[in-house]
Every structure is written in structure tokens, then in C-alpha cells.
Scaffold this motif. Structure first.
Motif, mmCIF file in Angstrom:
data_model
loop_
_atom_site.group_PDB
_atom_site.id
_atom_site.type_symbol
_atom_site.label_atom_id
_atom_site.label_comp_id
_atom_site.label_asym_id
_atom_site.label_seq_id
_atom_site.Cartn_x
_atom_site.Cartn_y
_atom_site.Cartn_z
ATOM 1 N N GLN A 342 -20.597 19.628 -8.515
ATOM 2 C CA GLN A 342 -20.666 18.382 -7.741
ATOM 3 C C GLN A 342 -21.027 17.207 -8.647
ATOM 4 O O GLN A 342 -20.357 16.161 -8.622
ATOM 5 N N GLU A 343 -22.059 17.375 -9.427
ATOM 6 C CA GLU A 343 -22.551 16.279 -10.275
ATOM 7 C C GLU A 343 -21.525 15.884 -11.332
ATOM 8 O O GLU A 343 -21.255 14.695 -11.535
ATOM 9 N N LYS A 344 -20.941 16.866 -11.986
ATOM 10 C CA LYS A 344 -19.988 16.574 -13.064
ATOM 11 C C LYS A 344 -18.721 15.931 -12.514
ATOM 12 O O LYS A 344 -18.178 14.993 -13.103
ATOM 13 N N PHE A 345 -18.262 16.417 -11.363
ATOM 14 C CA PHE A 345 -17.037 15.880 -10.780
ATOM 15 C C PHE A 345 -17.252 14.434 -10.326
ATOM 16 O O PHE A 345 -16.383 13.578 -10.514
ATOM 17 N N GLU A 346 -18.402 14.160 -9.742
ATOM 18 C CA GLU A 346 -18.689 12.791 -9.303
ATOM 19 C C GLU A 346 -18.842 11.845 -10.490
ATOM 20 O O GLU A 346 -18.393 10.683 -10.437
ATOM 21 N N ASP A 347 -19.458 12.310 -11.564
ATOM 22 C CA ASP A 347 -19.571 11.483 -12.768
ATOM 23 C C ASP A 347 -18.201 11.163 -13.342
ATOM 24 O O ASP A 347 -17.945 10.050 -13.812
ATOM 25 N N LEU A 348 -17.328 12.132 -13.280
ATOM 26 C CA LEU A 348 -16.000 11.986 -13.879
ATOM 27 C C LEU A 348 -15.100 11.055 -13.068
ATOM 28 O O LEU A 348 -14.371 10.226 -13.629
ATOM 29 N N THR A 349 -15.147 11.186 -11.737
ATOM 30 C CA THR A 349 -14.222 10.443 -10.884
ATOM 31 C C THR A 349 -14.802 9.150 -10.322
ATOM 32 O O THR A 349 -14.057 8.222 -9.998
ATOM 33 N N GLY A 350 -16.118 9.112 -10.176
ATOM 34 C CA GLY A 350 -16.737 7.971 -9.513
ATOM 35 C C GLY A 350 -16.675 8.105 -7.997
ATOM 36 O O GLY A 350 -17.189 7.265 -7.256
ATOM 37 N N GLY A 351 -16.025 9.175 -7.517
ATOM 38 C CA GLY A 351 -15.916 9.432 -6.080
ATOM 39 C C GLY A 351 -17.019 10.358 -5.600
ATOM 40 O O GLY A 351 -17.941 10.701 -6.362
ATOM 41 N N LYS A 352 -16.923 10.770 -4.348
ATOM 42 C CA LYS A 352 -17.932 11.633 -3.754
ATOM 43 C C LYS A 352 -17.359 13.018 -3.474
ATOM 44 O O LYS A 352 -16.244 13.158 -2.960
ATOM 45 N N LEU A 353 -18.124 14.049 -3.813
ATOM 46 C CA LEU A 353 -17.761 15.434 -3.550
ATOM 47 C C LEU A 353 -18.903 16.084 -2.795
ATOM 48 O O LEU A 353 -20.027 16.153 -3.306
ATOM 49 N N VAL A 354 -18.638 16.528 -1.562
ATOM 50 C CA VAL A 354 -19.695 17.160 -0.766
ATOM 51 C C VAL A 354 -19.211 18.494 -0.208
ATOM 52 O O VAL A 354 -18.002 18.748 -0.121
ATOM 53 N N GLU A 355 -20.170 19.311 0.143
ATOM 54 C CA GLU A 355 -19.870 20.634 0.682
ATOM 55 C C GLU A 355 -19.817 20.604 2.203
ATOM 56 O O GLU A 355 -20.575 19.883 2.854
ATOM 57 N N GLY A 356 -18.893 21.373 2.756
ATOM 58 C CA GLY A 356 -18.788 21.502 4.206
ATOM 59 C C GLY A 356 -18.776 22.963 4.601
ATOM 60 O O GLY A 356 -18.863 23.861 3.752
ATOM 61 N N TYR A 357 -18.667 23.205 5.898
ATOM 62 C CA TYR A 357 -18.692 24.569 6.416
ATOM 63 C C TYR A 357 -17.798 24.663 7.644
ATOM 64 O O TYR A 357 -17.660 23.718 8.423
ATOM 65 N N GLY A 358 -17.203 25.807 7.800
ATOM 66 C CA GLY A 358 -16.405 26.065 8.991
ATOM 67 C C GLY A 358 -15.768 27.433 8.898
ATOM 68 O O GLY A 358 -16.062 28.217 7.991
ATOM 69 N N LEU A 359 -14.906 27.725 9.833
ATOM 70 C CA LEU A 359 -14.188 28.984 9.839
ATOM 71 C C LEU A 359 -12.888 28.793 10.619
ATOM 72 O O LEU A 359 -12.728 27.827 11.368
ATOM 73 N N THR A 360 -11.964 29.707 10.405
ATOM 74 C CA THR A 360 -10.661 29.583 11.041
ATOM 75 C C THR A 360 -10.795 29.369 12.541
ATOM 76 O O THR A 360 -10.068 28.569 13.141
ATOM 77 N N GLU A 361 -11.722 30.058 13.153
ATOM 78 C CA GLU A 361 -11.915 29.993 14.602
ATOM 79 C C GLU A 361 -12.377 28.628 15.100
ATOM 80 O O GLU A 361 -12.421 28.383 16.305
#
Length: 558
Positions: A342-361
């Protein structure tokens, strides 16, 4: 529904995100028609150098739906789509829905055994696939209820001169296309688009109509068809737009590398793009350098993915050569997102990367961290608008307070109608409108949820769901295997990978290579064990049931 006092997460919602959104009676069909009218000249799809406008997308969708009607597709019929991410998938998806029929999305990597089960269970009579998969598809006509094959090719949507060079590229990679003869039940996509159709076809489609049969496994390991309605998918996509409140309608590009045959990719790329008039930048498969080149050249602003995808990009040695600064937002799903990624990707892009949750159902998203608001490391975030969530005791079934671990249950308009022809399985997971996820977790004082384990034994590798029983059955099918049990073990790249514990029959010998070759005949490559451990015996209960949990505990100690 829960009372506001039972939703501590709501006080952390940014003012731009409402606690409840109005859903109305919109369908995927009406949303597509609205987008086609509002964004006629806007690019809808970019695919390997070729661009289709919303106007062109709508015209080809109409053409295909009329042709489908002529060959017998009617409301309620199941139509299987076995394609990678390409324009044909988007067109076919919308054409099928326009007739009130039901889409069955199938992984093109499936073996004949896996494909046969899904087609038999769904009762699909129509199958849309690639010329490269024609041989496999043709066999299904004898094994299932499939009556009509609609065959397309990647080159059908390649720009000049790529379309002319494509056959030579196939030969170079030793991919051969069997000669396909058109007849009354085998139809070529390219011919369909040239066929004169008498008039347009319109079917009445309602929000509670079934739109998608999305296959997933469960505690039994047998794939089940998750019944998702138009409202389920529309609701989850509208929830997604509230989370992306800084994005501009009709003026974003989404990188479509998540496969559409997973509901995560379908909702967060295909349906979202149509709802908001975004451009889909599609890639038929995940190749790290191709993704980097595409981001650098096409400048997508949204990039939904899985941790494996982001890890692969960040660890590629050619990364410094590419500009990824166009990325505004990414929601990562399918497996836990490591903090360093998360930290490295945000530093690289300047954008936001967050985690989510769900399931097919649940179509599939229920929770996410805020892109532009309070987020917590290690948490899957808070419930989306119109979504209730609670932690339930495994012993009593009662709701548990903050900090206590139990089963996560969710409720909302994105929750499935049930499992296709599986009433008992449906009753096990749907109770009074609550979906019992099978995942164990807890929430903190702010209402942020955390996943600690899975009640199910499902393995998630590179975002793919793998069900131990299915792999075990294939192992047991080998003449030299006496006992087998499969589990997931940690993997830095895939999140988890598959390990098989095997006991051979007395007096025989077998190598890992020999066993691996057998398994690959029946399972897609991502399901094949990456690690084999041969043992003389496996831990069992007094009645002879193999104790998978003991093996898992042993692995964790190592």
C-alpha cells in the motif's frame, strides 16, 4: 436493519458519502441504455489499440441481441460467456441481459471437466467463446445442453495492421485454431455483425430479475451458482460510486485487468464503467510489462486489483521506466493487502490504494477503507452505504460486542437471491436476510472490521478461490494415491498457495512430477498444488476423518 446506534462506522463517513442511497428500479439494461444516450461519442472501450465509442458499443449490442433472439434466446435462458477481457465480453454481457436472459460467466482456463459441470448445472443452451477454445467448446455439445456455439477471435477487435499479423503471432506461440465451419448451430461473431436483422428486440426486464449466475464453491467444495439479480449488481455498483466521490462522471478511465469472469472485476470495471460513462482500458490477461506500458500510455485513473497484481508491478525491474502517476484510486480485494505494498504503491502513483472485503454472494463488496478519509491498517474497512454488518457468536448465534471474534454476517441490497437449485445450501448461509459469510473477524470501537481467519477451508491464491475438496478428489482419482488432503500455505506473491499432503498406496512409488501431471489434466493451473509432501500417514479423528486443522497448525509452527 440495524439502528444508527449499532453502526459506529457512520460517524467516520466523509460528508460526501451518504449512509443510504436511493436505488429505485434501475436495471443493468436501463443503465446501459442511459449511458449509450448520454455518452454517445465518448470512448467506452479501448482494447490493444482499438477504441469503441458508447454509440458503437450500443449498436453492436443491439445487433447481437437481435441475432440471439433469432436463434432462440428468450427471457430466463442461461447464456454462457467463456471469454477473457475483450470487447466481445462487454457486448455479449449487455446483449444477453437486454433479452432478459441470464449470463453465466466462465473462466476460459477451465478444463473440460470443470466446464462440463458448470454448463450442466446452469442448463445453458448457448456458449460464447474464442476460436482458440473451439475444440473444448464443441465437446460440450455432447456432454451438456449446449445447442449453439458463438465463436469469436481476438483479432475481431484488433486495429490494422495488428488484425492481419494476429494469425502469425498465433503460429509463433504455437497456438492453433481448428477450422470452424458455420452452420445452423455454430455462428461466427464476425458474420453476426454483418447479418441484416429485421428489427430491434425489446424485452421487459425488472430489477428483481436474475441477471447473473456466478459460480463459487463453499464448505462442500462443489461449485454453486450464486444468483445475482439486476438490483444486486446495480446496488453494489452505486455503492462503489459513492466511495469514488472524487471521480468525475464521464471522464475517468478504468484499467480492466481483473477478469470479468470474477464478479469483482465485473462490478468494479464493466458495470461501473457503464453506470458512470467511464472508458474501460481492457487487457485480455495479466502480463506485468503490458500493464505497465498500458498505464504509461493510456493514463487510466482507476485501477481495481488484487494484492498479487500490485506486488507484481512493484517488484518488476523495469518499473522505473514507466509513469504511473495517472492513478487516482485503487480498491484492492480478494486477499489481505500488505502494508508495504500500500505504502509503496501510493508513493509511486500519488493515488490512493485501500483494502476492501466482500464475497461472490454479495456482488461482491460489503466493506472498504475510505480512499479519502480515515483508514486503518490491517482492517478491511467499514460497511458500504445501505449495508449492515455484525459479528455473530459461533456457539449461540447472538450478535457479539466490539472486539470479540465471531462470524461476519452482512445484510444489504447487494446480497444474493440464493444458490441456483441449492435450497439447503441457501438456508445455511441466508437467515432472515443476513448473509453468513463463513469468515471470522471482529470490529473495533470505530466500527472498522478485521478478518482473522476463515470458517471455510477455502484457499485464495492470486485472488482465485480454490476449494480443497475439488483438488483432493482429483488426487484421489490417481491410482497410486491412498489418502490426500489439501490446504493453503502462505506465499509472498500469491497470498496463499496450494499444498497437498499425500499418502501413497502400499508398495508403490510416485514422484511429484508424476502426480503433478495427473492433476493438471483435470484442474486449471491456478488450482494445481505448488507443494507436495508425501507422508506415511495423516492425522485422523477416532472415526477416521482426516484432521486438516492439525496439519495447518503444524505448518504455522514451521
Amino acid at each position: 436493519m440495524l439502528q444508527a446506534s449499532e453502526k459506529p462506522w457512520l460517524i467516520h463517513y466523509p460528508p460526501e458519502i451518504p449512509a443510504e442511497i436511493t436505488l429505485g428500479e434501475a436495471t443493468l439494461v436501463s443503465l446501459f441504455q442511459k449511458a449509450a444516450k448520454e455518452f454517445q461519442e465518448n470512448p467506452a472501450i479501448h482494447f490493444l489499440g482499438k477504441t469503441l465509442s458508447f454509440k458503437e458499443l450500443a449498436a453492436q449490442t443491439d445487433q447481437l441481441s437481435c441475432y440471439f433472439y433469432e436463434i432462440g434466446v428468450r427471457k430466463g435462458d442461461r447464456v454462457a460467456i467463456m471469454l477473457p477481457n475483450c470487447p466481445q465480453t462487454v457486448i455479449a454481457f449487455n446483449a444477453v441481459l437486454k433479452l432478459g436472459a441470464v449470463v453465466v460467466l466462465i473462466n476460459p482456463l477451465y478444463t473440460e471437466r470443470e466446464l462440463s459441470h458448470q454448463l450442466q448445472d446452469s442448463g445453458a443452451r448457448f456458449l460464447i467463446t474464442l476460436d482458440l477454445l473451439y475444440s473444448k467448446a464443441f465437446k460440450m455439445k455432447a456432454l451438456t445442453k449446449i445447442e449453439h456455439l458463438i465463436i469469436t477471435s481476438i483479432k475481431d477487435y484488433l486495429p490494422f495492421p495488428k488484425n492481419l499479423l494476429y494469425p502469425y503471432l498465433q503460429k509463433k506461440t504455437q497456438k492453433t485454431v481448428q477450422h470452424i465451419k458455420e452452420d445452423s448451430d455454430t455462428h461466427k461473431w464476425s458474420t453476426i455483425l454483418k447479418t441484416k436483422i429485421a428489427s430491434s428486440v425489446k424485452e421487459e426486464v425488472y430489477s428483481d430479475d436474475l441477471a447473473l449466475l456466478q459460480y463459487t464453491g463453499g464448505t462442500t467444495g462443489f461449485p454453486k451458482g450464486v444468483m445475482l439479480t439486476h438490483q444486486n449488481l446495480v446496488a453494489n455498483t452505486k455503492m462503489c460510486t459513492t466511495w469514488l466521490y472524487k471521480c468525475e462522471r464521464g471522464n475517468e478511465r478504468i484499467l480492466g485487468v481483473l477478469p470479468f469472469f470474477h464478479v469483482y472485476g465485473l462490478t468494479t470495471v464493466l458495470v461501473l464503467s457503464i453506470l458512470e460513462g467511464y472508458e474501460m482500458v481492457l487487457l485480455p490477461k495479466f502480463e506485468i510489462k503490458e500493464v505497465l506500458k498500458t498505464i504509461d500510455k493510456r493514463k487510466p485513473t482507476l485501477f481495481p486489483g488484487a494484492p498479487t497484481i500490485y506486488v507484481g508491478l512493484l517488484n518488476n525491474t523495469s518499473l522505473p521506466k514507466y509513469d504511473l502517476s495517472s492513478i487516482k484510486a485503487c480498491i484492492s480485494g480478494s486477499s489481505p493487502l500488505p502494508a508495504y505494498v500500500q505504502e509503496k504503491f501510493e508513493d509511486l502513483t500519488g493515488g490512493k490504494l485501500v483494502e476492501g472485503y466482500g464475497l461472490t454472494e454479495s456482488s461482491p463488496v460489503t466493506h472498504a477503507n475510505f480512499l479519502w478519509g480515515k483508514r486503518k491498517q490491517g482492517s478491511v474497512g467499514v460497511p458500504w452505504p445501505n449495508t449492515d454488518a455484525k459479528i455473530v457468536s459461533l456457539e449461540t448465534g447472538e450478535a457479539l460486542p466490539c472486539g470479540e471474534i465471531g462470524e461476519i454476517a452482512v445484510k444489504g441490497p447487494q446480497v444474493m437471491k440464493g444458490y441456483w437449485h441449492q435450497e439447503e445450501e441457501t438456508k445455511q448461509v441466508l437467515k432472515d436476510g443476513w448473509l453468513f459469510t463463513g469468515d471470522l473477524g471482529y470490529f473495533d470501537e470505530d466500527g472498522y472490521f478485521y478478518i482473522v481467519d476463515r470458517k471455510k477451508d477455502m484457499i485464495i491464491a492470486s485472488g482465485y478461490n480454490i476449494y480443497p475438496r475439488e483438488v483432493e478428489e482429483v488426487l484421489y482419482g490417481y491410482s497410486k494415491v491412498k489418502e490426500a488432503v489439501v490446504m493453503g500455505i502462505p506465499d509472498l506473491y500469491r497470498g496463499e498457495t496450494v499444498k497437498a499432503f499425500v499418502v501413497l498406496k502400499d508398495g508403490v512409488s510416485c514422484s511429484e512430477k508424476e502426480l503433478d501431471e495427473h492433476v493438471r489434466l483435470s484442474l486449471a493451473s491456478y488450482k494445481v498444488p505448488k507443494v507436495y509432501e508425501f507422508r506415511k500417514e495423516l492425522p485422523k479423528t477416532a472415526v477416521g476423518k482426516i484432521l486438516r486443522r492439525v496439519l495447518i497448525e503444524e505448518e504455522r509452527k514451521e
